[in-house]
Design a protein around this motif. Structure first.
Motif, PDB file in Angstrom:
ATOM      1  N   GLU A  81     -90.973  28.588  65.901  1.00 40.38           N
ATOM      2  CA  GLU A  81     -90.001  29.650  66.123  1.00 40.38           C
ATOM      3  C   GLU A  81     -89.188  29.873  64.858  1.00 40.38           C
ATOM      4  OE1 GLU A  81     -87.816  29.749  70.146  1.00 40.38           O
ATOM      5  OE2 GLU A  81     -88.407  27.652  69.938  1.00 40.38           O
ATOM      6  N   THR A  82     -88.938  31.119  64.494  1.00 40.86           N
ATOM      7  CA  THR A  82     -88.016  31.421  63.386  1.00 40.86           C
ATOM      8  C   THR A  82     -86.801  32.188  63.917  1.00 40.86           C
ATOM      9  OG1 THR A  82     -89.241  33.439  62.919  1.00 40.86           O
ATOM     10  CG2 THR A  82     -89.824  31.498  61.633  1.00 40.86           C
ATOM     11  N   VAL A  83     -86.989  32.828  65.056  1.00 43.12           N
ATOM     12  CA  VAL A  83     -85.903  33.532  65.749  1.00 43.12           C
ATOM     13  C   VAL A  83     -85.917  33.045  67.187  1.00 43.12           C
ATOM     14  CG1 VAL A  83     -85.117  35.772  66.602  1.00 43.12           C
ATOM     15  CG2 VAL A  83     -86.038  35.588  64.290  1.00 43.12           C
ATOM     16  N   LEU A 111     -82.812  31.689  63.472  1.00 41.64           N
ATOM     17  CA  LEU A 111     -82.628  30.253  63.267  1.00 41.64           C
ATOM     18  C   LEU A 111     -82.431  29.961  61.776  1.00 41.64           C
ATOM     19  CD1 LEU A 111     -85.474  28.967  65.623  1.00 41.64           C
ATOM     20  CD2 LEU A 111     -83.008  28.726  66.007  1.00 41.64           C
ATOM     21  N   VAL A 112     -81.630  28.951  61.484  1.00 34.80           N
ATOM     22  CA  VAL A 112     -81.394  28.629  60.070  1.00 34.80           C
ATOM     23  C   VAL A 112     -82.636  27.997  59.445  1.00 34.80           C
ATOM     24  CG1 VAL A 112     -78.892  28.399  60.256  1.00 34.80           C
ATOM     25  CG2 VAL A 112     -80.337  26.400  60.665  1.00 34.80           C
ATOM     26  N   ARG A 113     -83.543  27.460  60.276  1.00 30.98           N
ATOM     27  CA  ARG A 113     -84.765  26.834  59.764  1.00 30.98           C
ATOM     28  C   ARG A 113     -85.836  26.965  60.837  1.00 30.98           C
ATOM     29  NH1 ARG A 113     -83.847  20.775  58.436  1.00 30.98           N
ATOM     30  NH2 ARG A 113     -83.030  21.604  56.502  1.00 30.98           N
ATOM     31  N   PRO A 114     -87.081  27.293  60.446  1.00 32.09           N
ATOM     32  CA  PRO A 114     -88.136  27.381  61.468  1.00 32.09           C
ATOM     33  C   PRO A 114     -88.239  26.070  62.234  1.00 32.09           C
ATOM     34  CG  PRO A 114     -88.948  28.165  59.342  1.00 32.09           C
ATOM     35  CD  PRO A 114     -87.598  27.545  59.092  1.00 32.09           C
ATOM     36  N   PHE A 115     -88.510  26.161  63.552  1.00 33.53           N
ATOM     37  CA  PHE A 115     -88.625  24.962  64.381  1.00 33.53           C
ATOM     38  C   PHE A 115     -90.053  24.893  64.899  1.00 33.53           C
ATOM     39  CE2 PHE A 115     -87.992  22.194  68.060  1.00 33.53           C
ATOM     40  CZ  PHE A 115     -87.191  21.212  67.496  1.00 33.53           C
ATOM     41  N   TYR A 118     -78.889  24.915  64.210  1.00 34.45           N
ATOM     42  CA  TYR A 118     -79.826  25.981  64.555  1.00 34.45           C
ATOM     43  C   TYR A 118     -79.381  27.371  64.096  1.00 34.45           C
ATOM     44  CZ  TYR A 118     -81.681  22.429  67.727  1.00 34.45           C
ATOM     45  OH  TYR A 118     -82.204  21.279  68.244  1.00 34.45           O
ATOM     46  N   TYR A 119     -78.061  27.620  64.180  1.00 35.86           N
ATOM     47  CA  TYR A 119     -77.606  29.004  63.983  1.00 35.86           C
ATOM     48  C   TYR A 119     -76.513  29.132  62.930  1.00 35.86           C
ATOM     49  CZ  TYR A 119     -79.900  29.485  68.502  1.00 35.86           C
ATOM     50  OH  TYR A 119     -80.819  29.446  69.514  1.00 35.86           O
ATOM     51  N   ALA A 120     -76.595  30.213  62.143  1.00 35.47           N
ATOM     52  CA  ALA A 120     -75.502  30.532  61.226  1.00 35.47           C
ATOM     53  C   ALA A 120     -74.405  31.281  61.987  1.00 35.47           C
ATOM     54  CB  ALA A 120     -76.024  31.377  60.066  1.00 35.47           C
ATOM     55  N   ALA A 121     -74.797  32.038  63.002  1.00 38.68           N
ATOM     56  CA  ALA A 121     -73.827  32.770  63.827  1.00 38.68           C
ATOM     57  C   ALA A 121     -74.239  32.613  65.279  1.00 38.68           C
ATOM     58  CB  ALA A 121     -73.826  34.248  63.442  1.00 38.68           C
ATOM     59  N   ASP A 122     -73.244  32.480  66.158  1.00 42.96           N
ATOM     60  CA  ASP A 122     -73.518  32.233  67.574  1.00 42.96           C
ATOM     61  C   ASP A 122     -72.728  33.236  68.417  1.00 42.96           C
ATOM     62  OD1 ASP A 122     -74.428  31.063  69.912  1.00 42.96           O
ATOM     63  OD2 ASP A 122     -73.684  29.062  69.470  1.00 42.96           O
ATOM     64  N   ILE A 123     -72.945  33.181  69.741  1.00 44.66           N
ATOM     65  CA  ILE A 123     -72.239  34.111  70.638  1.00 44.66           C
ATOM     66  C   ILE A 123     -70.964  33.484  71.196  1.00 44.66           C
ATOM     67  CG2 ILE A 123     -74.302  35.407  71.233  1.00 44.66           C
ATOM     68  CD1 ILE A 123     -74.391  33.821  73.889  1.00 44.66           C
ATOM     69  N   ILE A 149     -78.403  17.529  71.807  1.00 43.69           N
ATOM     70  CA  ILE A 149     -77.391  18.592  71.838  1.00 43.69           C
ATOM     71  C   ILE A 149     -76.783  18.647  70.447  1.00 43.69           C
ATOM     72  CG2 ILE A 149     -75.451  19.573  73.106  1.00 43.69           C
ATOM     73  CD1 ILE A 149     -75.876  17.467  75.265  1.00 43.69           C
ATOM     74  N   SER A 150     -77.435  19.374  69.571  1.00 40.81           N
ATOM     75  CA  SER A 150     -76.993  19.380  68.175  1.00 40.81           C
ATOM     76  C   SER A 150     -75.770  20.252  67.978  1.00 40.81           C
ATOM     77  CB  SER A 150     -78.124  19.878  67.287  1.00 40.81           C
ATOM     78  OG  SER A 150     -79.252  19.051  67.409  1.00 40.81           O
ATOM     79  N   ALA A 151     -75.147  20.091  66.804  1.00 45.98           N
ATOM     80  CA  ALA A 151     -74.088  21.017  66.409  1.00 45.98           C
ATOM     81  C   ALA A 151     -74.695  22.411  66.230  1.00 45.98           C
ATOM     82  CB  ALA A 151     -73.448  20.552  65.101  1.00 45.98           C
ATOM     83  N   THR A 152     -73.868  23.419  66.396  1.00 51.14           N
ATOM     84  CA  THR A 152     -74.342  24.796  66.285  1.00 51.14           C
ATOM     85  C   THR A 152     -75.072  25.041  64.964  1.00 51.14           C
ATOM     86  OG1 THR A 152     -72.439  25.481  67.582  1.00 51.14           O
ATOM     87  CG2 THR A 152     -73.587  27.202  66.348  1.00 51.14           C
ATOM     88  N   SER A 153     -74.515  24.491  63.874  1.00 50.51           N
ATOM     89  CA  SER A 153     -75.053  24.789  62.543  1.00 50.51           C
ATOM     90  C   SER A 153     -76.469  24.241  62.347  1.00 50.51           C
ATOM     91  CB  SER A 153     -74.131  24.225  61.465  1.00 50.51           C
ATOM     92  OG  SER A 153     -73.980  22.821  61.654  1.00 50.51           O
TER      93      SER A 153
END
Ligand code: MG
Length: 371
Positions: free
Chosen positions: A25-27, A14-18, A325-330, A319-323
């Motif tokens: 969560e960090t991952v 994750l780009v930032r701990p939630f 939560y994630y720097a890279a997605d599937i 429903i946030s934008a990908t960025s």
């Protein structure tokens, strides 16, 4: 039957701990399924299950075991070839509970079915294929200044609604600070993730002065009567999330007056077909809904957008934008448009072309079943 199910357990940084009242969560430890039917068409689905049963009663290892020991043997007896979502639902009709396990399989099979027919999921569900206003869900930081800097950043990013996670000791002060910093016009709501009890109704009533859109799941999920008591005050609208695991739950909550609003999380209720049924009942009863989120990858995000375009989803979804939560997605990244909206992909099924290299890169464990 001749089909293959692959369960991929991914570790997505994750780009930032939630942080919520349930932990940090960090991952994102996430289970993704791919189902390849007899015709070679593959469908994808994502589970909202966590590694531990801290939020949902089901959890990743439990979902995997339920699929392997209970659900797949039932599918082996299903007659449809390739398997359809209707045949799957008939095969699982006698399975009590386990909505996350059932929903993961159902969604993967449904995605394959829709891809086979070239039909986008939004069209199948009866959605309007409209841009969806989305909001951001803000975790619990260490202090108010950090919270204000996060919220300010999200508003600059284009989000039109802010949801603050609250818990005892972190409620009135952060809400007041955000209201004062960003004004009365900001659509603001709070989510307690079951952290209070009905004895806290006097405290929660003090949130009324902040003009919140809603307060989400203040009490334990079985506390429908407590939620009804809070809602009867006609103060801040009461939204149920964790309490609604099925269509029956939604109908009971509405009859009891326990839900002014319902947050529909497709994974939690057993998939998108049940989600649509809950939407229909809510629409008929004048109960607005929004689509919840659980830090989805592109696979879950795309399907949620297809659902959230149904007419009863009148409140912005989580429903946030990908960025966010994630720097890279599937799969392809989702970015907010100029109006702060996201739109479901237009391709068949959930419309996401899954990046198998990325799946491989993030996979920590994978299992293949031939049925
Ligand atoms: Mg919630």
């Amino acid at each position: 039957m001749s089909a293959t199910l692959e369960l991929h357990r991914l570790a997505m940084p994750l780009v930032r701990p939630f942080r919520t009242s349930k932990g940090e969560e960090t991952v994102r430890d996430v289970l993704v399924a791919s189902w390849t039917g007899a015709d070679g068409v593959t469908g994808w689905a994502e589970s909202a299950a966590d590694p531990e049963p801290t939020y949902f009663p089901e959890y990743i290892d439990g979902v995997r075991l339920t699929i392997e020991r209970v659900l797949l043997p039932l599918l082996a007896e299903a007659s449809a070839e390739p398997l359809t979502s209707a045949a799957l639902r008939a095969a699982f009709a006698e399975v009590p509970g386990n909505p996350l396990a059932r929903g993961l399989l159902e969604t993967a099979v449904l995605d394959a079915e829709l891809r086979r027919h070239g039909m986008p999921m939004a069209d199948f569900l009866g959605s309007l294929r409209r841009p969806i206003r989305v909001g951001v869900s803000v975790g619990i930081p260490g202090d108010v200044d950090t919270l204000l800097s996060w919220v300010g950043g999200y508003l600059q990013d284009g989000y039109r609604r802010v949801k603050l996670k609250i818990q005892p000791g972190w409620d009135l002060e952060p809400v007041r600070a955000v209201r004062q910093a960003f004004g009365d016009e900001l659509p603001l709501q709070v989510d307690a993730n079951q952290a209070y009890t009905p004895a806290d109704i006097p405290l929660l009533s003090r949130l009324d002065e902040f003009g919140l859109v809603l307060i989400e799941q203040p009490f334990a999920r079985h506390e429908l009567l407590g939620h009804a008591k809070l809602a009867a005050r006609r103060g801040t609208p009461v939204c149920l999330d964790e309490s609604v695991l099925s269509l029956d739950d939604a109908m009971t909550a509405i009859r009891l007056g326990a839900a002014d609003v319902i947050n529909i999380k497709p994974s939690r209720v057993g998939g998108y077909l049940t989600s649509r049924q809950i939407h229909d009942v809510c629409l008929a009863n004048g109960v607005p809904v929004f689509c919840g989120g659980t830090l989805e990858t592109a696979v879950g995000r795309a399907a949620n957008l297809a659902l959230a375009a149904l007419p009863g989803f009148t409140l912005p979804g989580d429903i946030s934008a990908t960025s966010r939560y994630y720097a890279a997605d599937i799969g392809p990244a989702f970015e907010l448009d100029a109006e702060g909206c996201l739109t479901a992909p237009s391709g068949p099924g959930n419309g996401v072309e899954v990046d198998r290299d990325a799946v491989e890169e993030f996979t920590v464990e994978s299992t293949t079943f031939t049925i």
